[in-house]
Design a protein around this motif. Sequence first.
Motif, PDB file in Angstrom:
ATOM      1  N   ALA A  91      -8.241  -8.711   3.697  1.00 28.96           N
ATOM      2  CA  ALA A  91      -8.600  -7.429   4.313  1.00 28.96           C
ATOM      3  C   ALA A  91      -8.102  -6.267   3.458  1.00 28.96           C
ATOM      4  N   LYS A  92      -8.852  -5.176   3.454  1.00 28.01           N
ATOM      5  CA  LYS A  92      -8.496  -4.000   2.685  1.00 28.01           C
ATOM      6  C   LYS A  92      -7.109  -3.497   3.092  1.00 28.01           C
ATOM      7  N   GLY A  93      -6.303  -3.192   2.092  1.00 34.61           N
ATOM      8  CA  GLY A  93      -4.944  -2.761   2.352  1.00 34.61           C
ATOM      9  C   GLY A  93      -3.930  -3.886   2.285  1.00 34.61           C
ATOM     10  N   PHE A  94      -4.407  -5.139   2.329  1.00 29.72           N
ATOM     11  CA  PHE A  94      -3.525  -6.306   2.259  1.00 29.72           C
ATOM     12  C   PHE A  94      -3.914  -7.243   1.118  1.00 29.72           C
ATOM     13  N   ASN A  95      -4.925  -6.876   0.349  1.00 30.53           N
ATOM     14  CA  ASN A  95      -5.491  -7.787  -0.640  1.00 30.53           C
ATOM     15  C   ASN A  95      -5.195  -7.398  -2.082  1.00 30.53           C
ATOM     16  N   ILE A  96      -4.241  -6.477  -2.292  1.00 25.89           N
ATOM     17  CA  ILE A  96      -3.949  -5.986  -3.642  1.00 25.89           C
ATOM     18  C   ILE A  96      -2.528  -6.374  -4.054  1.00 25.89           C
ATOM     19  N   LEU A  97      -2.395  -6.903  -5.265  1.00 25.33           N
ATOM     20  CA  LEU A  97      -1.080  -7.066  -5.885  1.00 25.33           C
ATOM     21  C   LEU A  97      -0.998  -6.063  -7.020  1.00 25.33           C
ATOM     22  N   ASP A  98      -0.084  -5.097  -6.877  1.00 20.87           N
ATOM     23  CA  ASP A  98       0.037  -3.985  -7.830  1.00 20.87           C
ATOM     24  C   ASP A  98       1.117  -4.304  -8.852  1.00 20.87           C
ATOM     25  N   TYR A  99       0.726  -4.361 -10.115  1.00 13.11           N
ATOM     26  CA  TYR A  99       1.668  -4.647 -11.197  1.00 13.11           C
ATOM     27  C   TYR A  99       2.297  -3.378 -11.762  1.00 13.11           C
ATOM     28  N   GLY A 100       1.808  -2.225 -11.359  1.00 14.16           N
ATOM     29  CA  GLY A 100       2.260  -0.966 -11.923  1.00 14.16           C
ATOM     30  C   GLY A 100       1.488  -0.610 -13.183  1.00 14.16           C
ATOM     31  N   ASN A 101       1.604   0.641 -13.611  1.00 15.79           N
ATOM     32  CA  ASN A 101       0.942   1.121 -14.836  1.00 15.79           C
ATOM     33  C   ASN A 101      -0.581   0.911 -14.786  1.00 15.79           C
ATOM     34  N   LEU A 155      -2.247  -1.538 -13.467  1.00 12.02           N
ATOM     35  CA  LEU A 155      -2.681  -2.944 -13.390  1.00 12.02           C
ATOM     36  C   LEU A 155      -2.660  -3.421 -11.944  1.00 12.02           C
ATOM     37  N   GLN A 156      -3.739  -4.067 -11.538  1.00 12.72           N
ATOM     38  CA  GLN A 156      -3.836  -4.619 -10.202  1.00 12.72           C
ATOM     39  C   GLN A 156      -4.668  -5.899 -10.229  1.00 12.72           C
ATOM     40  N   VAL A 157      -4.391  -6.756  -9.266  1.00 10.87           N
ATOM     41  CA  VAL A 157      -5.281  -7.890  -8.983  1.00 10.87           C
ATOM     42  C   VAL A 157      -5.675  -7.781  -7.525  1.00 10.87           C
ATOM     43  N   ALA A 158      -6.969  -7.846  -7.270  1.00 10.82           N
ATOM     44  CA  ALA A 158      -7.480  -7.753  -5.908  1.00 10.82           C
ATOM     45  C   ALA A 158      -8.088  -9.082  -5.500  1.00 10.82           C
ATOM     46  N   MET A 159      -7.797  -9.517  -4.273  1.00 10.59           N
ATOM     47  CA  MET A 159      -8.393 -10.703  -3.692  1.00 10.59           C
ATOM     48  C   MET A 159      -9.608 -10.253  -2.878  1.00 10.59           C
ATOM     49  N   GLU A 160     -10.797 -10.671  -3.289  1.00 13.20           N
ATOM     50  CA  GLU A 160     -12.024 -10.086  -2.745  1.00 13.20           C
ATOM     51  C   GLU A 160     -13.004 -11.147  -2.254  1.00 13.20           C
ATOM     52  N   LYS A 161     -13.708 -10.821  -1.188  1.00 18.95           N
ATOM     53  CA  LYS A 161     -14.834 -11.624  -0.721  1.00 18.95           C
ATOM     54  C   LYS A 161     -16.107 -11.051  -1.330  1.00 18.95           C
ATOM     55  N   ARG A 162     -16.850 -11.890  -2.015  1.00 21.54           N
ATOM     56  CA  ARG A 162     -18.105 -11.479  -2.623  1.00 21.54           C
ATOM     57  C   ARG A 162     -19.184 -12.458  -2.177  1.00 21.54           C
ATOM     58  N   GLY A 163     -19.950 -12.044  -1.179  1.00 21.26           N
ATOM     59  CA  GLY A 163     -20.935 -12.949  -0.601  1.00 21.26           C
ATOM     60  C   GLY A 163     -20.232 -14.097   0.092  1.00 21.26           C
ATOM     61  N   SER A 190     -18.387 -16.298  -1.533  1.00 24.12           N
ATOM     62  CA  SER A 190     -17.318 -16.754  -2.411  1.00 24.12           C
ATOM     63  C   SER A 190     -16.112 -15.821  -2.361  1.00 24.12           C
ATOM     64  N   LEU A 191     -14.948 -16.364  -2.792  1.00 18.68           N
ATOM     65  CA  LEU A 191     -13.708 -15.609  -2.838  1.00 18.68           C
ATOM     66  C   LEU A 191     -13.251 -15.509  -4.286  1.00 18.68           C
ATOM     67  N   TYR A 192     -12.815 -14.310  -4.681  1.00 16.70           N
ATOM     68  CA  TYR A 192     -12.464 -14.052  -6.078  1.00 16.70           C
ATOM     69  C   TYR A 192     -11.095 -13.380  -6.192  1.00 16.70           C
ATOM     70  N   GLN A 193     -10.467 -13.594  -7.364  1.00 18.61           N
ATOM     71  CA  GLN A 193      -9.378 -12.745  -7.814  1.00 18.61           C
ATOM     72  C   GLN A 193      -9.934 -11.913  -8.969  1.00 18.61           C
ATOM     73  N   ALA A 194      -9.782 -10.607  -8.848  1.00 17.04           N
ATOM     74  CA  ALA A 194     -10.321  -9.696  -9.859  1.00 17.04           C
ATOM     75  C   ALA A 194      -9.210  -8.831 -10.424  1.00 17.04           C
ATOM     76  N   GLY A 195      -9.119  -8.783 -11.763  1.00 17.72           N
ATOM     77  CA  GLY A 195      -8.137  -7.934 -12.416  1.00 17.72           C
ATOM     78  C   GLY A 195      -8.717  -6.555 -12.697  1.00 17.72           C
ATOM     79  N   TYR A 196      -7.894  -5.517 -12.500  1.00 16.94           N
ATOM     80  CA  TYR A 196      -8.326  -4.137 -12.725  1.00 16.94           C
ATOM     81  C   TYR A 196      -7.295  -3.406 -13.576  1.00 16.94           C
ATOM     82  N   MET A 197      -7.804  -2.568 -14.465  1.00 18.47           N
ATOM     83  CA  MET A 197      -6.965  -1.649 -15.230  1.00 18.47           C
ATOM     84  C   MET A 197      -7.475  -0.249 -14.962  1.00 18.47           C
ATOM     85  N   ASN A 198      -6.645   0.560 -14.293  1.00 18.34           N
ATOM     86  CA  ASN A 198      -7.061   1.912 -13.889  1.00 18.34           C
ATOM     87  C   ASN A 198      -8.381   1.871 -13.124  1.00 18.34           C
ATOM     88  N   LYS A 199      -8.440   0.907 -12.189  1.00 18.15           N
ATOM     89  CA  LYS A 199      -9.569   0.720 -11.259  1.00 18.15           C
ATOM     90  C   LYS A 199     -10.849   0.223 -11.928  1.00 18.15           C
TER      91      LYS A 199
END
Length: 409
Positions: free
Chosen positions: A78-88, A90-98, A100-109
């Motif tokens: 769920a939004k607000g509980f699905n983000i691991l923030d590494y700082g600077n 960097l984030q990994v978000a746990m997301e439902k896509r259709g 399937s379930l994914y882990q997605a890495g983000y740099m500055n969104k």
Amino acid sequence: MLKKKTFFFVLISLIPLSFILTQCYNAGAPENDPRGQLFAGSESCVKCHSDVYNSYTHTAHFQTTRPASADNIKGNFAKGFNILDYGNGLQVAMEKRGDSLYQAGYMNKKQTEAEKFEITVGLVNAQTYLYWKNDQLFELPVSYFTALHGWANSPGYDATRVNFQRPILRKCLECHTSYISDLPQAHMQVGFDKTSLIYGIDCERCHGPAANHVNYHTAYPDEKKPKYITTYASLTRGQKMDACAVCHSGTKGGFLRTSYSFHMGDTLSKFKEMTFLPDDPSHPSPDVHGNQSALLPASKCFIMSKMDCNTCHDPHVNQERNIGMFTQKCLSCHSEAKHNFCKMAPQIGSAINNYCINCHMPQQSSHVIMVGGGSQGKTSAPYLLRNHHIAVYPQETQKVLDFIKTKKI
């Protein structure tokens, strides 16, 4: 001369008969079991052992690996509980896509990589997740930790960067699956035949190939003595300990051959380079994670008795959280009548019926596995596992006494 010819004819005629009998015992084995025709598959156990089988399917051993799904992934998407923030940034978000379930890495969104949850590893203390890339398996960077009730860095991951490229080797799978076959290595890459994967620890991983056993007792249902299978009761104490030590003997010492070929009754020294060194050289004792077979034999309770792993653990029952039940195991041996009762009993009172384990087998931090909720460290927590070296731990005893005093038990 006539007698010799007759004998030779009889001898030759017996050979096809023995061959036919062997083929008969193998006839019920499923053709698609990747371990070979001697294996019957765990489902074949249901007919005669339905209660045991149905109970075992709820245990952590049986469920230690499963195809990942929303039903068995503990973390919150769920939004607000699905983000691991590494700082600077960097984030990994746990997301439902259709579907399937994914882990997605983000740099500055901005997304840098995304991989699907495909295999769930673990059930009680934590869950780690794997994904396939062609014939290779990789560990996803974020795991779920029960102590945090949320997401955290996967074991061994650098908390300052997002990494989706940590490969899974055979050693990991040999303690969390019943079988998988290797593919020929190409360019130093370890590949697996994903169609051969048998999830979890199934019946035959511990009891050995059962096709002959199943076919014999199907043909002779009135025969109650187990045939063509090794029973736990028939083993020596050392063999019983080795059967568990295949996976519960720590990280030191490499297997000389695959542990998939170890069957109940084998001797572990034939498979593994045995060592008594600690898992972490900076700590003098074996680590509490995965090295119960080194910790328990060092205990006075073990040395002074005939106990083995099965004395306290019933592998067919999901009993790991029932502390009171384990305490009763202690009290079945330790009593005032035997003059070996707890010296703290007068101070502990009736609470002793529940707290033997917490005093003498406390939960302690692993030095092999560390838990961190991102680089900021705001959600870090120790990875606690129960120490199987049964002993007196004064600090733990004091904790129990303080708890009893506070709760007025």
